[in-house]
Design a protein around this motif. Sequence first.
Motif, mmCIF file in Angstrom:
data_model
loop_
_atom_site.group_PDB
_atom_site.id
_atom_site.type_symbol
_atom_site.label_atom_id
_atom_site.label_comp_id
_atom_site.label_asym_id
_atom_site.label_seq_id
_atom_site.Cartn_x
_atom_site.Cartn_y
_atom_site.Cartn_z
ATOM 1 N N ARG A 157 0.834 -1.506 0.158
ATOM 2 C CA ARG A 157 0.109 0.217 -0.101
ATOM 3 C C ARG A 157 1.426 0.719 0.407
ATOM 4 N NH1 ARG A 157 -4.475 1.638 4.374
ATOM 5 N NH2 ARG A 157 -5.203 3.206 3.491
ATOM 6 N N VAL A 158 1.939 1.495 0.414
ATOM 7 C CA VAL A 158 2.686 2.339 0.933
ATOM 8 C C VAL A 158 3.139 2.731 -0.375
ATOM 9 C CG1 VAL A 158 5.008 3.356 2.107
ATOM 10 C CG2 VAL A 158 3.214 2.347 3.478
ATOM 11 N N ARG A 159 4.372 1.276 -1.117
ATOM 12 C CA ARG A 159 4.849 1.159 -2.243
ATOM 13 C C ARG A 159 3.668 2.147 -3.591
ATOM 14 N NH1 ARG A 159 8.018 -4.079 -2.064
ATOM 15 N NH2 ARG A 159 9.732 -3.670 -0.835
ATOM 16 N N GLY A 160 2.573 1.836 -2.741
ATOM 17 C CA GLY A 160 1.151 2.590 -4.359
ATOM 18 C C GLY A 160 0.693 4.005 -4.551
ATOM 19 N N LEU A 161 1.315 4.081 -3.111
ATOM 20 C CA LEU A 161 1.247 5.727 -2.566
ATOM 21 C C LEU A 161 2.254 6.588 -3.213
ATOM 22 C CD1 LEU A 161 -1.259 5.469 0.835
ATOM 23 C CD2 LEU A 161 -1.557 6.185 -1.773
ATOM 24 N N ALA A 162 3.660 5.832 -2.794
ATOM 25 C CA ALA A 162 4.562 5.898 -3.127
ATOM 26 C C ALA A 162 4.534 6.795 -4.600
ATOM 27 C CB ALA A 162 5.689 5.888 -2.932
ATOM 28 N N ALA A 163 4.429 6.239 -5.497
ATOM 29 C CA ALA A 163 4.606 5.939 -6.804
ATOM 30 C C ALA A 163 4.055 7.380 -7.200
ATOM 31 C CB ALA A 163 3.397 4.845 -7.799
ATOM 32 N N GLY A 164 4.672 8.210 -8.206
ATOM 33 C CA GLY A 164 4.894 9.280 -8.479
ATOM 34 C C GLY A 164 5.450 9.961 -7.580
ATOM 35 N N HIS A 165 5.656 10.102 -7.369
ATOM 36 C CA HIS A 165 6.654 11.217 -5.672
ATOM 37 C C HIS A 165 8.152 10.774 -6.360
ATOM 38 C CE1 HIS A 165 3.196 12.476 -3.283
ATOM 39 N NE2 HIS A 165 3.498 11.459 -3.009
ATOM 40 N N SER A 166 8.767 12.309 -6.826
ATOM 41 C CA SER A 166 9.854 12.384 -7.113
ATOM 42 C C SER A 166 11.041 12.102 -6.178
ATOM 43 C CB SER A 166 10.277 13.279 -8.168
ATOM 44 O OG SER A 166 9.807 14.611 -7.298
ATOM 45 N N LYS A 167 10.467 12.405 -4.292
ATOM 46 C CA LYS A 167 11.917 13.718 -4.081
ATOM 47 C C LYS A 167 11.086 12.572 -2.930
ATOM 48 C CE LYS A 167 13.736 17.333 -5.436
ATOM 49 N NZ LYS A 167 14.620 18.711 -5.683
ATOM 50 N N VAL A 168 11.963 11.333 -2.759
ATOM 51 C CA VAL A 168 11.448 10.961 -0.764
ATOM 52 C C VAL A 168 12.101 10.436 0.198
ATOM 53 C CG1 VAL A 168 9.826 8.265 0.182
ATOM 54 C CG2 VAL A 168 9.654 9.358 -2.473
ATOM 55 N N MET A 169 11.849 11.121 1.398
ATOM 56 C CA MET A 169 11.721 10.110 2.485
ATOM 57 C C MET A 169 11.633 9.895 3.124
ATOM 58 S SD MET A 169 13.559 13.602 5.330
ATOM 59 C CE MET A 169 14.418 14.659 4.240
ATOM 60 N N VAL A 170 12.571 9.054 4.316
ATOM 61 C CA VAL A 170 11.752 7.827 5.072
ATOM 62 C C VAL A 170 12.547 8.442 6.583
ATOM 63 C CG1 VAL A 170 11.545 5.406 5.670
ATOM 64 C CG2 VAL A 170 11.660 6.978 3.211
ATOM 65 N N CYS A 171 11.091 7.905 7.472
ATOM 66 C CA CYS A 171 11.823 8.022 8.680
ATOM 67 C C CYS A 171 11.391 6.374 9.834
ATOM 68 C CB CYS A 171 11.161 9.349 9.391
ATOM 69 S SG CYS A 171 11.701 10.754 9.114
ATOM 70 N N LEU A 172 12.405 5.681 10.500
ATOM 71 C CA LEU A 172 11.767 4.511 10.725
ATOM 72 C C LEU A 172 12.137 5.086 12.125
ATOM 73 C CD1 LEU A 172 13.650 2.254 8.334
ATOM 74 C CD2 LEU A 172 11.461 2.788 8.565
ATOM 75 N N ASP A 173 10.630 4.994 12.928
ATOM 76 C CA ASP A 173 10.417 5.180 14.631
ATOM 77 C C ASP A 173 9.363 4.684 15.443
ATOM 78 O OD1 ASP A 173 11.092 6.401 17.001
ATOM 79 O OD2 ASP A 173 10.410 8.570 16.273
ATOM 80 N N SER A 174 9.352 2.583 15.039
ATOM 81 C CA SER A 174 7.707 2.495 15.137
ATOM 82 C C SER A 174 9.164 1.241 16.541
ATOM 83 C CB SER A 174 7.568 1.656 14.032
ATOM 84 O OG SER A 174 7.899 0.686 12.890
ATOM 85 N N ASN A 175 8.807 -0.161 16.293
ATOM 86 C CA ASN A 175 9.170 -1.083 16.601
ATOM 87 C C ASN A 175 10.998 -0.851 16.930
ATOM 88 O OD1 ASN A 175 10.815 -3.533 17.673
ATOM 89 N ND2 ASN A 175 8.722 -4.889 17.497
ATOM 90 N N HIS A 176 11.794 -1.333 17.739
ATOM 91 C CA HIS A 176 13.581 -0.728 17.790
ATOM 92 C C HIS A 176 13.892 -1.264 17.389
ATOM 93 C CE1 HIS A 176 12.150 2.820 17.545
ATOM 94 N NE2 HIS A 176 11.913 3.447 19.081
#
Length: 261
Positions: A157-176
């Motif tokens: 689902r995330v990959r689908g929503l990310a399609a079409g975006h040219s500049k993507v940043m990711v922040c990982l802050d859930s289960n450590h």
Amino acid sequence: MTNQDPIAAFHQERAERIVRYGRDEDFKRLSQDWLRESMARKYVYNFDWMGRPIIQYPQDMVAMQELIWAVRPDLIIETGIAHGGSLALSASMLALLDMCDAIEAGVSFDPRVSKRKVLGIDIDIRAHNRVAMERHPMASRIHMIEGSSVAGETVERVRGLAAGHSKVMVCLDSNHTHEHVLAELDAYAPLVSVGSYCVVFDTFVEDMPPGFFEDRPWDPGNNPKTAVRAYLERHPEFEIDRGMHDKLQITVAPDGFLKRI
């Protein structure tokens, strides 16, 4: 007398100072001691962003502001929502980017209509937090997904929503835990654009005394930093921006600012 541009001189002086910080063992030890003692006192829980609790150190908030301004992403993916303060921070920075773009172009814009979005993922979005974020002034820029960040359906689902975006940043802050963070890196780091960042929070766990987080499954040897090390061994397209840690000193993400090169 030098003819060096004063702005360039300022930045050069800053860069040289940050390099010295990276070599200053006494300063690094003091910073580490303060981080440990402040974490034991839950100092990190003391702050809000635009009215929403944000469980981050002020230094890391400033660091995210700098990265978002420099990268100018049109999508920020965040795992871990909690009270939503980090989503509000990211969304507010994207709103500022849109405003600045409009000013530079000499055009008007509707802040509610923008390609720039924040996508937040959490396995449990508490009802009161969801309501608060849906009523927040930045709500039009924020999309939330409830589900495990490493579940196949969530990742797709995330990959689908990310399609079409040219500049993507990711922040990982859930289960450590190591296993979970490594799975998140495998799932979401490939979405990061060249020149952008995957920021892995709470890598500092590796540097804390064993048992420091007595009510959590993560500990030295099993945490985001060990996951980062494992991921980088097979992904040379990312490198650690060590200058960020040297500059901040107080940060929950030492060796966690990963730049895609």
